[in-house]
Write a protein that holds these residues in place. Sequence first.
Motif, mmCIF file in Angstrom:
data_model
loop_
_atom_site.group_PDB
_atom_site.id
_atom_site.type_symbol
_atom_site.label_atom_id
_atom_site.label_comp_id
_atom_site.label_asym_id
_atom_site.label_seq_id
_atom_site.Cartn_x
_atom_site.Cartn_y
_atom_site.Cartn_z
ATOM 1 N N LEU A 107 0.825 -1.215 0.000
ATOM 2 C CA LEU A 107 0.000 0.000 0.000
ATOM 3 C C LEU A 107 0.858 1.265 0.000
ATOM 4 N N ALA A 108 1.960 1.241 0.757
ATOM 5 C CA ALA A 108 2.869 2.395 0.781
ATOM 6 C C ALA A 108 3.475 2.621 -0.597
ATOM 7 N N THR A 109 3.770 1.545 -1.300
ATOM 8 C CA THR A 109 4.338 1.658 -2.648
ATOM 9 C C THR A 109 3.323 2.249 -3.619
ATOM 10 N N VAL A 110 2.092 1.777 -3.560
ATOM 11 C CA VAL A 110 1.037 2.321 -4.426
ATOM 12 C C VAL A 110 0.849 3.811 -4.148
ATOM 13 N N MET A 111 0.794 4.165 -2.873
ATOM 14 C CA MET A 111 0.630 5.568 -2.495
ATOM 15 C C MET A 111 1.827 6.403 -2.949
ATOM 16 N N THR A 112 3.031 5.858 -2.817
ATOM 17 C CA THR A 112 4.242 6.565 -3.233
ATOM 18 C C THR A 112 4.232 6.827 -4.730
ATOM 19 N N ILE A 113 3.875 5.816 -5.508
ATOM 20 C CA ILE A 113 3.820 5.992 -6.966
ATOM 21 C C ILE A 113 2.783 7.049 -7.325
ATOM 22 N N ARG A 114 1.646 7.009 -6.654
ATOM 23 C CA ARG A 114 0.594 8.019 -6.893
ATOM 24 C C ARG A 114 1.121 9.421 -6.580
ATOM 25 N N LEU A 115 1.789 9.583 -5.436
ATOM 26 C CA LEU A 115 2.265 10.908 -5.030
ATOM 27 C C LEU A 115 3.431 11.386 -5.900
ATOM 28 N N LEU A 116 4.258 10.475 -6.371
ATOM 29 C CA LEU A 116 5.306 10.860 -7.328
ATOM 30 C C LEU A 116 4.686 11.344 -8.633
ATOM 31 N N TYR A 117 3.656 10.642 -9.086
ATOM 32 C CA TYR A 117 2.937 11.058 -10.297
ATOM 33 C C TYR A 117 2.365 12.464 -10.114
ATOM 34 N N VAL A 118 1.757 12.702 -8.956
ATOM 35 C CA VAL A 118 1.186 14.023 -8.668
ATOM 36 C C VAL A 118 2.271 15.097 -8.724
ATOM 37 N N GLN A 119 3.412 14.842 -8.108
ATOM 38 C CA GLN A 119 4.496 15.840 -8.110
ATOM 39 C C GLN A 119 5.015 16.102 -9.520
ATOM 40 N N PHE A 120 5.300 15.045 -10.261
ATOM 41 C CA PHE A 120 5.931 15.195 -11.572
ATOM 42 C C PHE A 120 4.986 15.681 -12.657
ATOM 43 N N PHE A 121 3.721 15.205 -12.655
ATOM 44 C CA PHE A 121 2.848 15.455 -13.791
ATOM 45 C C PHE A 121 1.648 16.363 -13.522
ATOM 46 N N ILE A 122 1.250 16.512 -12.275
ATOM 47 C CA ILE A 122 0.085 17.366 -11.990
ATOM 48 C C ILE A 122 0.544 18.705 -11.421
ATOM 49 N N ILE A 123 1.244 18.668 -10.298
ATOM 50 C CA ILE A 123 1.731 19.908 -9.685
ATOM 51 C C ILE A 123 2.937 20.441 -10.457
ATOM 52 N N LYS A 124 3.725 19.527 -10.974
ATOM 53 C CA LYS A 124 4.950 19.850 -11.723
ATOM 54 C C LYS A 124 5.972 20.601 -10.867
ATOM 55 N N LYS A 125 5.978 20.264 -9.582
ATOM 56 C CA LYS A 125 6.942 20.788 -8.614
ATOM 57 C C LYS A 125 7.409 19.625 -7.762
ATOM 58 N N MET A 126 8.651 19.694 -7.316
ATOM 59 C CA MET A 126 9.216 18.629 -6.503
ATOM 60 C C MET A 126 9.404 19.098 -5.067
ATOM 61 N N CYS A 127 9.202 18.175 -4.151
ATOM 62 C CA CYS A 127 9.464 18.420 -2.740
ATOM 63 C C CYS A 127 10.576 17.456 -2.316
ATOM 64 N N PHE A 128 11.702 18.004 -1.894
ATOM 65 C CA PHE A 128 12.851 17.205 -1.486
ATOM 66 C C PHE A 128 12.469 16.180 -0.430
ATOM 67 N N TRP A 129 11.721 16.596 0.560
ATOM 68 C CA TRP A 129 11.358 15.714 1.685
ATOM 69 C C TRP A 129 10.409 14.614 1.233
ATOM 70 N N CYS A 130 9.540 14.931 0.309
ATOM 71 C CA CYS A 130 8.635 13.913 -0.244
ATOM 72 C C CYS A 130 9.428 12.887 -1.049
ATOM 73 N N LEU A 131 10.440 13.365 -1.763
ATOM 74 C CA LEU A 131 11.285 12.455 -2.532
ATOM 75 C C LEU A 131 12.095 11.538 -1.608
ATOM 76 N N ILE A 132 12.508 12.055 -0.451
ATOM 77 C CA ILE A 132 13.214 11.217 0.532
ATOM 78 C C ILE A 132 12.287 10.091 1.007
ATOM 79 N N SER A 133 11.055 10.433 1.333
ATOM 80 C CA SER A 133 10.090 9.407 1.745
ATOM 81 C C SER A 133 9.882 8.387 0.629
ATOM 82 N N SER A 134 9.767 8.875 -0.593
ATOM 83 C CA SER A 134 9.581 7.977 -1.741
ATOM 84 C C SER A 134 10.768 7.036 -1.884
#
Length: 161
Positions: A107-134
């Motif tokens: 479940l954490a992996t599915v959520m991580t992939i979803r949130l990475l998609y949101v950062q890269f393709f929807i918001i188009k901004k990166m969060c360093f701390w979110c990337l560390i969690s990913s």
Amino acid sequence: MGNIFFLLLAFIGVINTTYLIIKRRKGKAPICPLRGDCAMVLNSKYTKTFGIHNDVIGLAYFIAVLLTPVVVLATLIYGSDETFALGITTLTLLIGTFVAIHVGTFLATVMTIRLLYVQFFIIKKMCFWCLISSFCVLGMTAMLMPSLVTDISNFLSASAG
């Protein structure tokens, strides 16, 4: 060595998500060292899943992973037939813990992939701390997959025989 690295990633995850929770509760944006836009990502409409802040969900997952050795140690100390509250044996607790870690990591992996998609393709901004969690979640997933495949294979072999 792999188990230590797995737990190290979980420990980094705890520190990381705790930092994000503290910053959020103080109403301050975290420092974003990679010229990303942590504030934009963390204040987006995607910051919660089912009404719960993503950093809290992450913290709960990472803490659960870190508690796994405690359950294993209890099984080793008390034996597999010791009964605790509600009639739960240490063996049942151990099996439940490993199932929970596998399901939780999935479940954490599915959520991580979803949130990475949101950062890269929807918001188009990166969060360093979110990337560390990913990185922590995906690293843990990569380490867990070979044992999961082996466990499923052994279970299917035992069931067929």
